[in-house]
Design a protein around this motif. Structure first.
Motif, PDB file in Angstrom:
ATOM      1  N   PHE A  98      44.986  10.588  47.343  1.00 50.81           N
ATOM      2  CA  PHE A  98      43.889  10.021  48.132  1.00 50.81           C
ATOM      3  C   PHE A  98      42.579   9.845  47.368  1.00 50.81           C
ATOM      4  N   THR A  99      42.580  10.018  46.046  1.00 54.85           N
ATOM      5  CA  THR A  99      41.391   9.742  45.250  1.00 54.85           C
ATOM      6  C   THR A  99      41.762   8.797  44.107  1.00 54.85           C
ATOM      7  N   THR A 100      40.787   8.381  43.332  1.00 52.94           N
ATOM      8  CA  THR A 100      41.034   7.508  42.186  1.00 52.94           C
ATOM      9  C   THR A 100      40.250   8.016  40.979  1.00 52.94           C
ATOM     10  N   GLY A 101      40.404   7.323  39.850  1.00 54.29           N
ATOM     11  CA  GLY A 101      39.625   7.656  38.665  1.00 54.29           C
ATOM     12  C   GLY A 101      39.995   9.002  38.063  1.00 54.29           C
ATOM     13  N   PRO A 102      39.064   9.610  37.334  1.00 54.08           N
ATOM     14  CA  PRO A 102      39.326  10.889  36.650  1.00 54.08           C
ATOM     15  C   PRO A 102      39.755  12.011  37.594  1.00 54.08           C
ATOM     16  N   VAL A 103      39.249  11.994  38.846  1.00 56.22           N
ATOM     17  CA  VAL A 103      39.617  13.052  39.794  1.00 56.22           C
ATOM     18  C   VAL A 103      41.117  13.035  40.059  1.00 56.22           C
ATOM     19  N   ALA A 104      41.653  11.841  40.309  1.00 60.23           N
ATOM     20  CA  ALA A 104      43.091  11.717  40.563  1.00 60.23           C
ATOM     21  C   ALA A 104      43.898  12.095  39.326  1.00 60.23           C
ATOM     22  N   ALA A 113      42.805   5.765  34.906  1.00 62.87           N
ATOM     23  CA  ALA A 113      42.135   6.020  33.614  1.00 62.87           C
ATOM     24  C   ALA A 113      42.022   4.762  32.762  1.00 62.87           C
ATOM     25  N   ASN A 114      42.828   3.741  33.083  1.00 64.68           N
ATOM     26  CA  ASN A 114      42.772   2.452  32.377  1.00 64.68           C
ATOM     27  C   ASN A 114      42.916   2.634  30.866  1.00 64.68           C
ATOM     28  N   VAL A 115      44.008   3.302  30.466  1.00 65.16           N
ATOM     29  CA  VAL A 115      44.265   3.549  29.050  1.00 65.16           C
ATOM     30  C   VAL A 115      45.639   2.989  28.683  1.00 65.16           C
ATOM     31  N   THR A 116      45.932   2.931  27.386  1.00 65.73           N
ATOM     32  CA  THR A 116      47.247   2.474  26.934  1.00 65.73           C
ATOM     33  C   THR A 116      48.289   3.550  27.202  1.00 65.73           C
TER      34      THR A 116
END
Length: 441
Positions: free
Chosen positions: A338-344, A284-287
């Motif tokens: 096994f996934t990345t981004g919002p799905v994970a 998510a690349n958040v603080t």
């Protein structure tokens, strides 16, 4: 005025006892406040961990060691807690537990003023010991106080209040701890100066002072409340009866103890590493502060799941519901890995919904049919909460192989819960229910 003992079987039979059960309503409502508070305090740790990781510059192993110390307290404090309850009774034990927790919360203020990683570990152990005393007393009380066939439903209902505490705690922690610290508001990977770390350490003072005040007030309320006894006058009879039975002949307890142990590895691993996982650039690349707010959704899912589970179990056997939820948890953990981004991220959030009913359902299935052995069985199941201490294993896996792959350990834990639901939870050598008295303790 003291009345005759009311057993779950008698309550189911109706008749003259039919109007007795509602008399426990006020007591259960008050106990629900305890479930709320220990859920709240436990989950403050989930926002405290990334904070301490920044203040003391800890790796994942050292970070998860903090939570391991918390759950080691369950192992060491469970038996002394049971002995204390036997000596001074349930009501006084609840008061003592709350005061122990308040003392530990004030000790966290000392740890922050130093600041000291070692003192922090000691004070968290003290708080957890107080919670252990509450758990040993309150969980079997709620499970035994009503009809046996709805014990899982009843415990899930009050555990939903526990989840309400866990849902609100991340907001409290994110605002008063992470939101007021440099490490909590800075970008991931920011290196703090010595002065910034010292200032960040002070941000835990206000939250824990507030917690200590609430705990003391609650202790005073419970000390003055006419709480019904849980079979105080029958304990001597039960003690004699216990000599003729063995805990280890009850399959549901034998496999239930590791089920609680293993489930705690899964739940605590997800909760403790959630903020670190979500804040990663590829997720998510958040603080840390923003990730702490997402943690609220994880615990909110547990609250919704417990309310729903309580209703579902009025119609569907607890074992069947537990099996379905364990399959759901296994699937979403594989998606997390096994996934990345919002799905994970959303997959990890959704595991809270599937974890929701696991602890209270395993607990009630584990003590089902224990009769006069219920007290000892409950103590062993509470001791198994020490499984949360093995979250340090996931910390080591995260350091060695990466944070995301470490959640394969969680997926493996869900498979044991499925095994327990399908086979291990089937009661063997069932004994008569333990009576509960309608007296003031």
């Amino acid at each position: 005025m003291a009345g005759p003992p009311i057993s779950p079987g008698a309550a189911r039979a109706g008749g003259s006892t039919g109007g007795a059960m509602p008399s426990y309503g006020r007591a259960l409502t008050l106990l629900a406040s305890l479930f709320f508070m220990w859920g709240f305090i436990t989950v403050i740790n989930n926002t405290l961990l990334p904070h301490l990781r920044s203040v003391f510059d800890l790796n994942y192993t050292q970070t998860t060691l903090i939570e391991s110390v918390w759950f080691i307290a369950y192992f060491f404090a469970s038996i002394p807690a049971a002995k204390l309850i036997e000596r001074i009774g349930y009501q006084k034990s609840l008061v003592v537990g709350l005061l122990i927790m308040a003392a530990g919360a004030l000790g966290m203020v000392l740890a922050a003023s130093l600041p000291s990683y070692g003192v922090t570990l000691i004070m968290l152990f003290v708080i957890a010991s107080g919670i252990t005393l509450l758990q040993v007393a309150a969980n079997p009380y709620v499970a035994v106080i009503g009809p046996a066939e709805t014990a899982s439903s009843r415990l899930n209902l009050v555990q939903a209040l526990n989840s309400a505490g866990t849902m609100l705690a991340p907001l409290f922690g994110a605002y008063l701890i992470l939101g007021r610290s440099k490490g909590g508001t800075a970008a991931t990977g920011t290196v703090l100066t010595e002065a910034e770390r010292l200032a960040d350490a002070q941000s835990v003072v206000l939250p824990y002072v507030l917690v200590a005040i609430v705990l003391v007030v609650l202790a005073v309320v419970i000390a003055r409340f006419p709480l019904p006894a849980m079979g105080s006058s029958t304990s001597r009879v039960a003690k004699e009866d216990r000599k003729n039975h063995s805990l280890w002949k009850h399959r549901n307890l034998v496999f239930g103890i590791p089920a609680i142990f293993i489930y705690l590895i899964a739940e605590i691993g997800v909760a403790n590493l959630f903020v670190n996982f979500v804040s990663q650039p590829q997720i998510a690349n958040v603080t840390a502060e923003q990730a702490g707010r997402y943690l609220t959704l994880l615990w909110g899912g547990m609250m919704v799941g417990r309310f729903a589970g309580s209703a579902i179990m009025q119609r569907i056997p607890a074992e069947t519901v537990l099996a379905a939820f364990s399959i759901g948890a296994f699937v979403v953990m594989l998606i997390t890995v096994f996934t990345t981004g919002p799905v994970a991220m959303w997959a990890l959030i959704s595991v809270g919904l599937f974890h929701s009913i696991m602890f209270p359902t395993i607990f009630t299935l584990g003590i089902k049919g224990l009769g006069p052995l219920t007290e000892e069985g409950s103590g062993l199941l509470i001791m198994a909460i020490a499984g949360g201490a093995l979250v340090v294993v996931q910390g080591k896996l995260a350091d060695a192989y990466g944070l995301q792959p470490s959640f394969l350990l969680t997926a493996a834990c869900e498979l044991y819960i499925l095994f327990y639901a399908l086979w291990g939870a089937k009661a063997t050598n069932a004994l008569p229910d333990v009576p509960v008295e309608e007296t003031v303790h």
